[in-house]
Design an enzyme around this catalytic site. Sequence first.
Site, PDB file in Angstrom:
ATOM      1  N   HIS A 237       0.842  -1.206   0.000  1.00 12.72           N
ATOM      2  CA  HIS A 237       0.000   0.000   0.000  1.00 12.72           C
ATOM      3  C   HIS A 237       0.875   1.255   0.000  1.00 12.72           C
ATOM      4  O   HIS A 237       0.600   2.215  -0.730  1.00 12.72           O
ATOM      5  CB  HIS A 237      -0.893   0.042   1.257  1.00 12.72           C
ATOM      6  CG  HIS A 237      -1.899  -1.070   1.362  1.00 12.72           C
ATOM      7  ND1 HIS A 237      -1.979  -1.905   2.441  1.00 12.72           N
ATOM      8  CD2 HIS A 237      -2.897  -1.457   0.516  1.00 12.72           C
ATOM      9  CE1 HIS A 237      -2.967  -2.768   2.278  1.00 12.72           C
ATOM     10  NE2 HIS A 237      -3.544  -2.516   1.115  1.00 12.72           N
TER      11      HIS A 237
ATOM     12  N   LYS B 273     -16.716  -8.604   5.167  1.00  7.42           N
ATOM     13  CA  LYS B 273     -15.490  -9.131   5.798  1.00  7.42           C
ATOM     14  C   LYS B 273     -15.398  -8.762   7.273  1.00  7.42           C
ATOM     15  O   LYS B 273     -15.692  -7.637   7.650  1.00  7.42           O
ATOM     16  CB  LYS B 273     -14.265  -8.517   5.112  1.00  7.42           C
ATOM     17  CG  LYS B 273     -13.869  -9.183   3.833  1.00  7.42           C
ATOM     18  CD  LYS B 273     -12.471  -8.695   3.440  1.00  7.42           C
ATOM     19  CE  LYS B 273     -12.371  -8.376   1.971  1.00  7.42           C
ATOM     20  NZ  LYS B 273     -11.162  -7.629   1.619  1.00  7.42           N
TER      21      LYS B 273
ATOM     22  N   ARG C 189      -1.671  -5.718  -8.478  1.00  8.38           N
ATOM     23  CA  ARG C 189      -0.554  -6.629  -8.220  1.00  8.38           C
ATOM     24  C   ARG C 189      -0.439  -7.597  -9.393  1.00  8.38           C
ATOM     25  O   ARG C 189      -0.209  -7.197 -10.507  1.00  8.38           O
ATOM     26  CB  ARG C 189      -0.778  -7.399  -6.912  1.00  8.38           C
ATOM     27  CG  ARG C 189      -0.590  -6.532  -5.702  1.00  8.38           C
ATOM     28  CD  ARG C 189      -1.172  -7.139  -4.475  1.00  8.38           C
ATOM     29  NE  ARG C 189      -2.624  -7.075  -4.533  1.00  8.38           N
ATOM     30  CZ  ARG C 189      -3.419  -7.211  -3.500  1.00  8.38           C
ATOM     31  NH1 ARG C 189      -2.915  -7.459  -2.322  1.00  8.38           N
ATOM     32  NH2 ARG C 189      -4.722  -7.107  -3.624  1.00  8.38           N
TER      33      ARG C 189
ATOM     34  N   SER D  11      -2.661  -7.914   2.540  1.00 12.37           N
ATOM     35  CA  SER D  11      -2.981  -7.852   3.973  1.00 12.37           C
ATOM     36  C   SER D  11      -3.378  -9.235   4.485  1.00 12.37           C
ATOM     37  O   SER D  11      -3.086  -9.584   5.626  1.00 12.37           O
ATOM     38  CB  SER D  11      -4.139  -6.883   4.209  1.00 12.37           C
ATOM     39  OG  SER D  11      -3.782  -5.596   3.806  1.00 12.37           O
TER      40      SER D  11
HETATM   41  P1  ADP Z   1      -9.519  -4.290  -0.598  1.00  8.64           P
HETATM   42  O1  ADP Z   1      -9.808  -2.885  -0.985  1.00  8.64           O
HETATM   43  O2  ADP Z   1      -9.779  -5.282  -1.701  1.00  8.64           O
HETATM   44  O3  ADP Z   1      -9.977  -4.743   0.723  1.00  8.64           O
HETATM   45  P2  ADP Z   1      -6.850  -3.634   0.266  1.00  8.64           P
HETATM   46  O4  ADP Z   1      -7.264  -2.706   1.267  1.00  8.64           O
HETATM   47  O5  ADP Z   1      -5.884  -4.686   0.695  1.00  8.64           O
HETATM   48  O6  ADP Z   1      -7.934  -4.376  -0.529  1.00  8.64           O
HETATM   49  O7  ADP Z   1      -6.166  -2.816  -0.903  1.00  8.64           O
HETATM   50  C1  ADP Z   1      -6.586  -1.581  -1.386  1.00  8.64           C
HETATM   51  C2  ADP Z   1      -5.977  -1.395  -2.748  1.00  8.64           C
HETATM   52  O8  ADP Z   1      -4.570  -1.545  -2.670  1.00  8.64           O
HETATM   53  C3  ADP Z   1      -6.436  -2.396  -3.806  1.00  8.64           C
HETATM   54  O9  ADP Z   1      -6.486  -1.730  -5.047  1.00  8.64           O
HETATM   55  C4  ADP Z   1      -5.347  -3.424  -3.827  1.00  8.64           C
HETATM   56  O10 ADP Z   1      -5.247  -4.041  -5.082  1.00  8.64           O
HETATM   57  C5  ADP Z   1      -4.139  -2.555  -3.558  1.00  8.64           C
HETATM   58  N1  ADP Z   1      -3.046  -3.314  -2.958  1.00  8.64           N
HETATM   59  C6  ADP Z   1      -3.047  -4.071  -1.847  1.00  8.64           C
HETATM   60  N2  ADP Z   1      -1.847  -4.645  -1.623  1.00  8.64           N
HETATM   61  C7  ADP Z   1      -1.058  -4.238  -2.648  1.00  8.64           C
HETATM   62  C8  ADP Z   1       0.295  -4.506  -3.032  1.00  8.64           C
HETATM   63  N3  ADP Z   1       1.072  -5.337  -2.358  1.00  8.64           N
HETATM   64  N4  ADP Z   1       0.747  -3.913  -4.146  1.00  8.64           N
HETATM   65  C9  ADP Z   1      -0.046  -3.106  -4.873  1.00  8.64           C
HETATM   66  N5  ADP Z   1      -1.323  -2.819  -4.599  1.00  8.64           N
HETATM   67  C10 ADP Z   1      -1.826  -3.386  -3.501  1.00  8.64           C
END
Ligand code: ADP
Length: 169
Positions: A18, A42, A91, A129
């Site tokens: 992130h 979730k 990713r 995460s």
């Molecule tokens: P969600 O919104 O699906 O619950 P997250 O909070 O984990 O997912 O992620 C928010 C955004 O950050 C999403 O667009 C996700 O693809 C991106 N993201 C999460 N981890 C990574 C990473 N390691 N590299 C790049 N983008 C990421």
Amino acid sequence: MKKIAIYPGSFDPVTFGHLDIIKRALKIFDGLIVSVFVHSTKKPMFTLEERVSMLRSALKGNKRVKIDCFNGLLVDYIKKKKINTVVRGLRAISDLEYEFQVSAANRTLYSDIETVFFMPRQRYSYLSSSVVRDISYFGGDVSKMVPPCVVKRIKKKRPDTNRDVFSLP
Ligand code: ADP
């Protein structure tokens, strides 16, 4: 006029992936609102307050980033904020289908919305995460995946480090 975007996500917890996306987005945008959403389905590992507080510590001192939170539809939230650009991270290929679906649905609800995708550096391409949550559940070392404030918070969350989940009677 300043270019501001919103980066929404669960951030449960915030990872180096992130933070990499935030760093890249700030090369294009003047400011970024990182917004934690309350998921309808979730069950998170960290409360909303904990997720916001970890993001605040991880991004402390960065004047171009604000931390916020919201529930309900993303399109309603961005309309209220009067910001129509959303940042998301991509990713591996597996993210593409889901992200494509969500951004298409958002555009159906609000045609002015634009979603901008950033790719993280390769070493974070497989970091999520949920991987961090799984490893920390069993007491594994996640210090290469998350900032120190998150490592500290995870340690506090794990009361029984010697739990032997697989022991048979
Ligand atoms: P969600 O919104 O699906 O619950 P997250 O909070 O984990 O997912 O992620 C928010 C955004 O950050 C999403 O667009 C996700 O693809 C991106 N993201 C999460 N981890 C990574 C990473 N390691 N590299 C790049 N983008 C990421």
